[in-house]
Design a protein around this motif. Structure first.
Motif, mmCIF file in Angstrom:
data_model
loop_
_atom_site.group_PDB
_atom_site.id
_atom_site.type_symbol
_atom_site.label_atom_id
_atom_site.label_comp_id
_atom_site.label_asym_id
_atom_site.label_seq_id
_atom_site.Cartn_x
_atom_site.Cartn_y
_atom_site.Cartn_z
ATOM 1 N N LEU A 245 1.223 -0.252 -1.976
ATOM 2 C CA LEU A 245 1.903 -1.425 -1.419
ATOM 3 C C LEU A 245 3.374 -1.473 -1.821
ATOM 4 O O LEU A 245 4.215 -1.939 -1.052
ATOM 5 C CB LEU A 245 1.195 -2.697 -1.885
ATOM 6 N N MET A 246 3.695 -0.963 -2.999
ATOM 7 C CA MET A 246 5.067 -1.041 -3.499
ATOM 8 C C MET A 246 5.910 0.165 -3.103
ATOM 9 O O MET A 246 7.126 0.153 -3.289
ATOM 10 C CB MET A 246 5.054 -1.158 -5.027
ATOM 11 N N GLY A 247 5.292 1.227 -2.550
ATOM 12 C CA GLY A 247 6.055 2.429 -2.228
ATOM 13 C C GLY A 247 6.711 3.026 -3.459
ATOM 14 O O GLY A 247 7.895 3.349 -3.453
ATOM 15 N N SER A 248 5.919 3.176 -4.524
ATOM 16 C CA SER A 248 6.466 3.497 -5.840
ATOM 17 C C SER A 248 6.907 4.951 -5.959
ATOM 18 O O SER A 248 6.449 5.820 -5.219
ATOM 19 C CB SER A 248 5.425 3.191 -6.920
ATOM 20 N N HIS A 249 7.774 5.174 -6.917
ATOM 21 C CA HIS A 249 8.266 6.512 -7.237
ATOM 22 C C HIS A 249 7.197 7.275 -8.014
ATOM 23 O O HIS A 249 6.312 6.693 -8.652
ATOM 24 C CB HIS A 249 9.551 6.404 -8.057
ATOM 25 N N LEU A 250 7.297 8.601 -7.971
ATOM 26 C CA LEU A 250 6.336 9.451 -8.668
ATOM 27 C C LEU A 250 6.276 9.123 -10.153
ATOM 28 O O LEU A 250 5.190 9.104 -10.751
ATOM 29 C CB LEU A 250 6.725 10.920 -8.465
ATOM 30 N N SER A 251 7.406 8.860 -10.763
ATOM 31 C CA SER A 251 7.431 8.553 -12.195
ATOM 32 C C SER A 251 6.680 7.259 -12.496
ATOM 33 O O SER A 251 5.958 7.165 -13.496
ATOM 34 C CB SER A 251 8.881 8.448 -12.686
ATOM 35 N N SER A 252 6.819 6.263 -11.621
ATOM 36 C CA SER A 252 6.107 4.996 -11.824
ATOM 37 C C SER A 252 4.604 5.179 -11.674
ATOM 38 O O SER A 252 3.821 4.636 -12.466
ATOM 39 C CB SER A 252 6.609 3.947 -10.822
ATOM 40 N N ILE A 253 4.195 5.947 -10.663
ATOM 41 C CA ILE A 253 2.765 6.153 -10.426
ATOM 42 C C ILE A 253 2.132 6.922 -11.578
ATOM 43 O O ILE A 253 1.057 6.563 -12.070
ATOM 44 C CB ILE A 253 2.550 6.901 -9.100
ATOM 45 N N THR A 254 2.805 7.984 -12.024
ATOM 46 C CA THR A 254 2.269 8.792 -13.116
ATOM 47 C C THR A 254 2.148 7.980 -14.399
ATOM 48 O O THR A 254 1.130 8.049 -15.101
ATOM 49 C CB THR A 254 3.158 10.020 -13.346
ATOM 50 N N THR A 255 3.180 7.190 -14.702
ATOM 51 C CA THR A 255 3.134 6.359 -15.904
ATOM 52 C C THR A 255 2.042 5.311 -15.804
ATOM 53 O O THR A 255 1.313 5.055 -16.768
ATOM 54 C CB THR A 255 4.491 5.683 -16.122
ATOM 55 N N TRP A 256 1.906 4.708 -14.630
ATOM 56 C CA TRP A 256 0.881 3.680 -14.429
ATOM 57 C C TRP A 256 -0.518 4.250 -14.594
ATOM 58 O O TRP A 256 -1.365 3.665 -15.282
ATOM 59 C CB TRP A 256 1.062 3.046 -13.058
ATOM 60 N N PHE A 257 -0.783 5.389 -13.985
ATOM 61 C CA PHE A 257 -2.101 6.017 -14.121
ATOM 62 C C PHE A 257 -2.393 6.387 -15.582
ATOM 63 O O PHE A 257 -3.509 6.209 -16.065
ATOM 64 C CB PHE A 257 -2.181 7.261 -13.242
ATOM 65 N N SER A 258 -1.384 6.893 -16.278
ATOM 66 C CA SER A 258 -1.570 7.272 -17.682
ATOM 67 C C SER A 258 -1.868 6.041 -18.532
ATOM 68 O O SER A 258 -2.788 6.061 -19.378
ATOM 69 C CB SER A 258 -0.325 7.985 -18.207
ATOM 70 N N LEU A 259 -1.113 4.959 -18.323
ATOM 71 C CA LEU A 259 -1.360 3.734 -19.084
ATOM 72 C C LEU A 259 -2.737 3.155 -18.781
ATOM 73 O O LEU A 259 -3.422 2.650 -19.690
ATOM 74 C CB LEU A 259 -0.274 2.699 -18.767
ATOM 75 N N ALA A 260 -3.144 3.221 -17.518
ATOM 76 C CA ALA A 260 -4.457 2.688 -17.141
ATOM 77 C C ALA A 260 -5.575 3.473 -17.812
ATOM 78 O O ALA A 260 -6.573 2.895 -18.283
ATOM 79 C CB ALA A 260 -4.617 2.721 -15.623
ATOM 80 N N LEU A 261 -5.445 4.795 -17.879
ATOM 81 C CA LEU A 261 -6.469 5.609 -18.526
ATOM 82 C C LEU A 261 -6.483 5.393 -20.040
ATOM 83 O O LEU A 261 -7.554 5.396 -20.663
ATOM 84 C CB LEU A 261 -6.246 7.087 -18.203
ATOM 85 N N ILE A 262 -5.309 5.198 -20.631
ATOM 86 C CA ILE A 262 -5.260 4.906 -22.067
ATOM 87 C C ILE A 262 -5.945 3.573 -22.361
ATOM 88 O O ILE A 262 -6.776 3.454 -23.281
ATOM 89 C CB ILE A 262 -3.797 4.882 -22.559
ATOM 90 N N THR A 263 -5.635 2.558 -21.555
ATOM 91 C CA THR A 263 -6.229 1.237 -21.751
ATOM 92 C C THR A 263 -7.737 1.270 -21.558
ATOM 93 O O THR A 263 -8.498 0.683 -22.333
ATOM 94 C CB THR A 263 -5.598 0.228 -20.784
ATOM 95 N N SER A 264 -8.189 1.976 -20.507
ATOM 96 C CA SER A 264 -9.619 2.073 -20.251
ATOM 97 C C SER A 264 -10.337 2.835 -21.355
ATOM 98 O O SER A 264 -11.456 2.475 -21.754
ATOM 99 C CB SER A 264 -9.852 2.757 -18.898
#
Length: 338
Positions: A245-264
């Motif tokens: 939805l946000m049309g995010s940059h590759l760096s944002s997506i990669t960081t978000w996925f990494s943070l989500a996996l760390i949190t999970s």
């Protein structure tokens, strides 16, 4: 022989030729003799002569037939960008996931180092973890990562590119990235809560979600140990929807996925470690099944699906540990009545 006078008429006949290669038309004329019977054609010949002399009345040169257009193909640079995006979105978070879980697996399988085992939430469980159960979990996690997640990211890349090229040169500003994280987290909370609660419906729980709840005392790897349907609906879609939805940059997506996996991973690790987010909320869900469906707990509070949790000792321990004394020692569970 008949005389030419009165019987024949000398007529200038126009002619036009088109160059074979350039398509340029040239005009010329020739003299011919016409019989009286052919006098009506003389008017037509003269009109044609005037048209050839007037450029505005000439026909445009014939154009060669247009070749059928070919479907646009991706250039080599675009193909490399797509490959880099898919690798960044999947391989970097996977590397973070397995690096963190490798540390927890040392303690899960050997019970060492001892100072980590002291922070175990459900004391006496997974000490050590069942080897066969662990191998089954690892196989399922690898299947979900490489057979489901990676092809799913490749399939969604055209949608990412439609909203905004994730491989564009301009990096997002820090303030914009923080705003994206807030939106990603809120979307994940809503999508995960309702999809997770739906999977607890009796018609779906036994066939799909029960696999995840085979671990009543979870470990870090259990964060991705799920039925393939659950992995898509409850794990992948809540994470991917925000960047789409946000049309995010590759760096944002990669960081978000990494943070989500760390949190999970921390939510499933089974250890309430100092200076790290509390896993008590989701650990209680694995213990009781019908409480604490969300990530942040906001929707659980609104829907009243955390009432039992708030009455438990786990709720008192659900804080950031700023000391070295385990909360299981400072706030022990109430002894069970015999």
């Amino acid at each position: 022989m008949r005389s030419l006078e009165g019987m024949w008429t000398l007529v200038e006949v126009p002619s036009a030729q088109e160059h074979k290669y350039t398509g340029v038309r040239s005009s010329s004329s020739a003299l011919c003799l016409c019989e009286p019977q052919t006098f009506p054609c003389i008017t037509w010949l003269r009109r044609a002569s005037r048209q050839l002399g007037n450029p505005s009345q000439r026909r445009p040169p014939a154009r060669p037939p247009a070749r059928p257009e070919r479907a646009p193909t991706r250039t080599l640079g675009e193909q490399r960008s797509a490959t880099a995006a898919c690798r960044g979105i999947t391989q970097v978070p996977n590397l973070v996931f397995w690096s963190l879980n490798a540390l927890f697996l040392v303690s899960d399988t050997s019970g060492k180092p001892n100072f980590i085992s002291r922070y175990r939430i459900q004391i006496g469980k997974n000490e050590p973890v069942d080897p066969e159960k662990l191998r089954q979990t690892i196989r399922a996690v690898l299947f979900n990562q490489f057979v489901i997640s990676f092809p799913m990211v490749i399939a969604l890349y055209p949608l990412l590119k439609r909203w905004g090229d994730p491989c564009r040169r301009e990096l997002p500003t820090f303030h914009w990235f923080l705003l994206e994280l807030v939106i990603f987290t809120l979307i994940e909370e809503v999508m995960f809560y309702y999809s997770h609660r739906l999977l607890h419906h009796p018609a779906l729980y036994k066939k799909i979600h029960k696999k995840h709840h085979e671990w009543t005392a979870s470990i870090g790897l259990v964060s991705l140990y799920a039925h393939p349907v659950e992995h898509v609906v409850s794990n992948m879609v809540p994470l991917v929807l925000g960047p789409l939805l946000m049309g995010s940059h590759l760096s944002s997506i990669t960081t978000w996925f990494s943070l989500a996996l760390i949190t999970s991973t921390l939510s499933h690790c089974g250890y309430h470690l100092p200076f790290l987010p509390s896993p008590e909320f989701h650990d209680y869900h694995h213990l009781k099944f019908t409480q604490c469906y969300g990530v942040l707990g906001v929707l659980d509070h609104l829907h009243g699906t955390d009432t039992m949790f708030k009455q438990s000792k786990a709720y008192e321990r659900h804080v950031l540990l700023l000391g070295l004394t385990p909360l299981s020692e400072s706030i022990p569970d109430t002894p069970k009545m015999k």
